[in-house]
Design a protein around this motif. Structure first.
Motif, short mmCIF file in Angstrom:
data_model
loop_
_atom_site.label_atom_id
_atom_site.label_comp_id
_atom_site.label_asym_id
_atom_site.label_seq_id
_atom_site.Cartn_x
_atom_site.Cartn_y
_atom_site.Cartn_z
N LEU A 91 13.63 73.44 -15.49
CA LEU A 91 12.38 71.90 -16.25
C LEU A 91 11.47 71.35 -14.72
CD1 LEU A 91 14.24 70.75 -18.90
CD2 LEU A 91 11.83 72.24 -19.01
N PRO A 92 12.56 70.37 -13.86
CA PRO A 92 11.57 69.55 -12.71
C PRO A 92 10.58 70.04 -11.99
CG PRO A 92 14.23 69.47 -12.98
CD PRO A 92 14.24 70.82 -13.83
N GLN A 93 11.40 71.88 -11.74
CA GLN A 93 9.90 72.58 -11.30
C GLN A 93 9.31 72.78 -12.17
OE1 GLN A 93 11.95 72.33 -7.39
NE2 GLN A 93 10.92 74.49 -8.21
N LEU A 94 9.28 72.88 -13.35
CA LEU A 94 8.35 73.24 -14.14
C LEU A 94 7.13 70.95 -14.81
CD1 LEU A 94 10.02 75.96 -16.72
CD2 LEU A 94 8.06 75.97 -15.01
N ALA A 95 7.99 70.90 -14.01
CA ALA A 95 7.27 69.13 -14.58
C ALA A 95 5.70 69.39 -14.59
CB ALA A 95 8.53 68.19 -14.80
N PRO A 96 5.26 69.39 -13.54
CA PRO A 96 3.42 69.53 -13.37
C PRO A 96 2.92 70.21 -14.17
CG PRO A 96 4.63 69.69 -11.09
CD PRO A 96 5.83 70.03 -11.82
N GLY A 97 3.36 71.27 -14.58
CA GLY A 97 3.33 72.34 -15.65
C GLY A 97 3.31 71.64 -16.85
N ILE A 98 4.25 71.48 -17.18
CA ILE A 98 4.65 71.00 -18.45
C ILE A 98 3.60 69.79 -19.11
CG2 ILE A 98 6.69 69.82 -20.24
CD1 ILE A 98 8.62 71.85 -18.57
N LEU A 99 3.82 68.41 -18.38
CA LEU A 99 2.94 67.68 -17.83
C LEU A 99 1.48 67.98 -18.49
CD1 LEU A 99 3.48 64.74 -18.40
CD2 LEU A 99 2.13 64.75 -16.50
N ALA A 100 0.70 69.03 -17.58
CA ALA A 100 -0.64 69.46 -18.11
C ALA A 100 -1.50 70.13 -19.02
CB ALA A 100 -0.61 70.22 -16.60
N GLY A 101 0.58 70.82 -19.36
CA GLY A 101 -0.44 71.92 -20.66
C GLY A 101 0.06 70.84 -22.55
N ALA A 102 1.04 69.92 -21.46
CA ALA A 102 0.72 68.81 -23.36
C ALA A 102 -0.55 67.96 -22.57
CB ALA A 102 2.36 67.64 -22.25
N LEU A 103 -0.78 67.44 -21.48
CA LEU A 103 -2.20 66.93 -21.69
C LEU A 103 -3.52 67.57 -22.03
CD1 LEU A 103 -2.20 64.44 -19.40
CD2 LEU A 103 -2.14 63.85 -21.50
N LEU A 104 -3.14 68.65 -21.66
CA LEU A 104 -4.22 69.54 -22.72
C LEU A 104 -4.17 69.60 -24.21
CD1 LEU A 104 -6.73 71.60 -21.08
CD2 LEU A 104 -4.74 73.18 -21.50
N ALA A 105 -3.19 70.04 -24.72
CA ALA A 105 -3.16 70.14 -25.99
C ALA A 105 -3.28 69.08 -26.61
CB ALA A 105 -0.96 70.38 -26.29
N PHE A 106 -2.99 68.19 -26.40
CA PHE A 106 -3.64 66.54 -26.77
C PHE A 106 -4.52 66.41 -27.14
CE2 PHE A 106 -4.16 62.00 -26.69
CZ PHE A 106 -3.13 61.91 -27.65
N THR A 107 -5.82 66.60 -25.75
CA THR A 107 -7.05 67.03 -25.97
C THR A 107 -7.76 67.22 -26.89
OG1 THR A 107 -6.95 67.28 -23.61
CG2 THR A 107 -7.31 65.36 -23.36
N LEU A 108 -7.21 68.59 -26.82
CA LEU A 108 -7.61 69.87 -27.39
C LEU A 108 -7.55 68.86 -29.20
CD1 LEU A 108 -6.50 72.95 -25.30
CD2 LEU A 108 -9.39 72.28 -26.17
N SER A 109 -6.38 68.75 -29.00
CA SER A 109 -6.20 68.55 -30.63
C SER A 109 -6.84 67.11 -31.25
CB SER A 109 -4.71 67.73 -31.07
OG SER A 109 -4.68 67.74 -31.96
N ILE A 110 -7.25 66.29 -30.67
CA ILE A 110 -8.21 64.74 -31.09
C ILE A 110 -9.28 65.56 -31.63
CG2 ILE A 110 -9.18 63.40 -29.81
CD1 ILE A 110 -6.76 61.61 -28.99
N ASP A 111 -10.02 66.00 -30.27
CA ASP A 111 -11.56 66.82 -30.80
C ASP A 111 -10.88 68.35 -31.52
OD1 ASP A 111 -10.92 68.09 -28.76
OD2 ASP A 111 -13.36 67.96 -28.13
N GLU A 112 -10.56 68.80 -31.99
CA GLU A 112 -10.37 69.79 -33.14
C GLU A 112 -11.19 69.77 -34.29
OE1 GLU A 112 -10.37 73.33 -34.18
OE2 GLU A 112 -9.48 71.95 -35.85
N PHE A 113 -11.95 70.57 -34.62
CA PHE A 113 -13.19 70.20 -36.10
C PHE A 113 -12.31 71.44 -36.58
CE2 PHE A 113 -16.82 71.09 -37.99
CZ PHE A 113 -16.91 69.89 -39.00
N VAL A 114 -13.35 72.48 -36.09
CA VAL A 114 -13.06 74.10 -37.22
C VAL A 114 -11.75 74.04 -37.93
CG1 VAL A 114 -13.08 77.04 -37.25
CG2 VAL A 114 -14.46 74.70 -35.44
N ILE A 115 -10.43 74.22 -36.84
CA ILE A 115 -9.45 74.67 -37.59
C ILE A 115 -8.61 73.51 -38.92
CG2 ILE A 115 -6.91 74.95 -37.15
CD1 ILE A 115 -7.93 76.63 -34.84
N ALA A 116 -8.90 72.20 -38.06
CA ALA A 116 -8.71 71.07 -38.97
C ALA A 116 -9.35 70.97 -40.49
CB ALA A 116 -9.24 69.79 -38.22
N PHE A 117 -11.01 71.36 -40.15
CA PHE A 117 -11.77 71.48 -41.04
C PHE A 117 -11.20 72.28 -42.40
CE2 PHE A 117 -15.61 72.90 -43.40
CZ PHE A 117 -16.27 71.55 -44.00
#
Lengths: 343, 257
Positions: free
Chosen positions: B176-202
């Motif tokens: 996990l510590p080795q992967l932390a930067p990747g996990i963090l980047a992935g989480a922020l990506l998922a978060f920002t994508l979810s915030i403005d996601e329209f089609v699937i939410a619709f």
């Protein structure tokens, strides 16, 4: 102490180990020597528990080793890449294995301090691995492995990542430490000089099998297979058949050797370059012409072209030599210096 | 070699092309007038109206619930999937399938999920959007973490096992510590994508639980107002902060490892 019996391992079509049996004694510094791809690293990984053999058994002090998971074995491995944990300090790296044994905090600290002192890194305890030099990292890796007081320490090419000067230093250090801690060391290396200077005994590997197991001097002076004769140190090898005086070469005549083989057996004769004398022109066993002289300071190498043999014969002499390129020389050696190896 | 100044023209032109619409939007959000197109002076009026708009507030709360919930789920599941793919299988097909939702057209995913929810007779609501966003967020987390895993040194995990750590301890203390930067980047990506996601939410939201993009969409249908500009500016601020935080934190964790 460690008993390896009939161990084989195949990866698909490739046989990494075939029917390897070895016995390693308590407190011994044992080397597995061989060219890359000969199976020595696979054997090491089997001992550490990262591979399992297709056949064979391994026991440590009579207990079956193969049935135990890697993290339960009283065996530690020092990785070729050192595999230090980059997100931990030196002290944390060394303490990691002890913490897994659920030892008290005071004992962990005491043992970490002790081992860091032993490898001369007590001032580096708070550093992270990337702040250390190659030699220092190697010491941390070693400290991390011996702090667990394993019954067997495995070392995978321990010196290969170091430059030449540090390597010589660490070589002495390894020997001193092994003496001090009294742990049985098994080192894997492709460097025969390293194996010879470190180990009490050496097993020479070739193509997944053990060629010969012997002390360094024995291995050097009495190679028992053609592979060992060619791989360990420089050798002049002649082909022919065994006879009472040595070897009967097809074009070179009788060459003196220590023959114990029945007459007529196809054999090789191996003579070390430093055992060959440069004699006057009419004496000696072989005559030839000097084609090259290389001076290395302590020794000189003289290459002599002998008719009837494609490769020049290599002769090593002490200090500078008087012979010059182009001069005719005769070569001779004592009967005891020619080693006969059945083919 | 002499650098031609002329080469800078297309270079800067690209940036102008990229950012002019955004700059116009931000400027217009401070417009004192009613028109979203004609600037009539500086004012914070529209931010005030925005704060009072109950529909937008509700949409924002819904979006945050979905984004936070799906990010947490996607990060945990995506990381585990990435580790499984990298360490315990050699199947390239499974590898590709794990990351496919990231490149699948949103429309396909949206319709598929809607049909799926109908088949299992699930109600629609925030939970259905949350799970839907988890699906594609997870694919992004998996992709990012998987890439980091292929570069990670497996001998570290072996060393941990060799030193007496159980597979679980090894995962927590070393992997996990080795992967932390990747996990963090992935989480922020998922978060920002979810915030403005329209089609699937619709497709997967209930009419009573619209997320912010859906609220905005229904407002825009009656024409763009400066209020929308103000809202977009705020969203922009959130995205920018997320990007900057990711960069900072990856640099931080990378300098640690």
């Amino acid at each position: 102490m460690l008993k390896i019996t009939g161990v084989s391992r195949r990866f698909g079509d490739v046989t990494a180990l075939s029917d390897v049996s070895l016995e390693i004694r308590q407190g011994e510094f044992f080397a597995l020597l061989g060219p890359s791809g000969c199976g020595k690293t696979t054997l090491l990984r089997i001992l550490a528990g990262f591979e399992s053999p297709d056949e064979g058994t391994v026991t440590l002090d009579g207990d079956d080793l193969l049935g135990q998971a890697a993290h339960r074995r009283p065996v530690n491995l020092m990785f070729q890449s050192y595999a230090l944990f980059p997100h931990m300090t030196v002290a944390k790296n060394v303490a990691y294995g002890l913490e897994r044994e659920r030892l008290g905090r005071a004992e962990v600290r005491g043992r970490v301090d002790e081992v860091l002192q032993k490898v001369g890194l007590e001032t580096m305890a708070g550093r992270r691995p990337h702040q250390l030099s190659g030699g220092q990292r190697q010491r941390v890796a070693l400290a991390r492995a011996i702090v667990k007081r394993p019954r067997l320490l495995l070392l995978d090419e321990p010196l290969s990542a170091l430059d030449k000067k540090v390597r010589a230093e660490m070589q002495l250090e390894l020997k001193r430490l092994q003496n001090e801690v009294g742990i049985t060391f098994v080192v894997v290396t492709h460097d025969q000089e390293e194996a010879m200077s470190l180990a009490d005994r050496i097993a020479v590997f070739n193509a997944g099998g053990v060629e010969q197991v012997d002390a360094p001097v024995e291995l050097y002076e009495h190679p028992r297979t053609p592979f060992v004769a060619g791989f360990v140190g420089a050798n002049n090898i002649f082909e022919g058949r065994a006879c009472s005086a040595g070897l009967a070469g097809e074009e070179l005549g009788i060459l003196p050797g220590d023959s114990g083989l029945p007459d007529g057996t196809p054999a090789l004769l191996a003579v070390r370059p430093e055992r060959i004398r440069l004699d006057g022109e009419d004496k000696g066993v072989l005559g030839g012409e000097v084609v090259d002289v290389s001076f290395y300071g302590g020794i000189s190498h003289v290459s002599v072209q002998v008719s009837g043999r494609r490769q020049p014969v290599l002769v090593a002499t002490q200090g500078a030599t008087q012979v010059q390129t182009g001069s005719k020389v005769a070569l001779g050696w004592a009967e005891g210096d020619g080693v006969l190896i059945p083919q | 070699m002499r650098k031609s100044r002329l080469l800078y023209v297309p270079f800067w032109a690209t940036y102008v092309f990229l950012y002019t619409p955004i700059v116009v939007l931000v400027v217009m959000s401070f417009n004192a007038g009613d028109s979203p197109y004609v600037y009539e002076g500086f004012s914070l009026e529209w931010y005030g109206t925005l704060a009072k708009n109950a529909a937008i507030r509700e949409g924002l709360v819904n979006t945050l619930i979905v984004a936070v919930g799906s990010t947490v789920l996607a990060t945990v599941l995506g990381t585990l999937l990435a580790v499984g793919l990298a360490r315990h299988t050699r199947s390239r097909a499974l590898d590709a399938l794990g990351m496919l939702p990231a490149v699948l057209p949103d429309l396909v995913l949206g319709i598929g999920l809607l049909v799926f929810y109908a088949t299992i007779k699930s109600t629609l609501g925030l939970h259905s959007v949350l799970l839907a966003h988890t699906v594609f967020g997870m694919a992004f987390v998996t992709a990012v973490v998987r890439t980091r895993l292929t570069h990670a040194d497996t001998s570290l995990e072996e060393a941990s096992r060799d030193l007496g750590a159980t597979p679980f301890t090894t995962f927590v203390r070393i992997t996990l510590p080795q992967l932390a930067p990747g996990i963090l980047a992935g989480a922020l990506l998922a978060f920002t994508l979810s915030i403005d996601e329209f089609v699937i939410a619709f497709f997967t939201a209930a009419p009573t639980t619209p997320t912010l993009p859906i609220v905005i969409y229904s407002m825009v249908r009656f024409g763009v107002t400066p209020e929308i500009n103000a809202l977009a500016t705020l969203l922009l601020l959130v995205s920018f902060t997320a990007v900057i935080v990711t960069q900072r934190m990856t640099r931080l964790t990378e300098s640690l490892s």
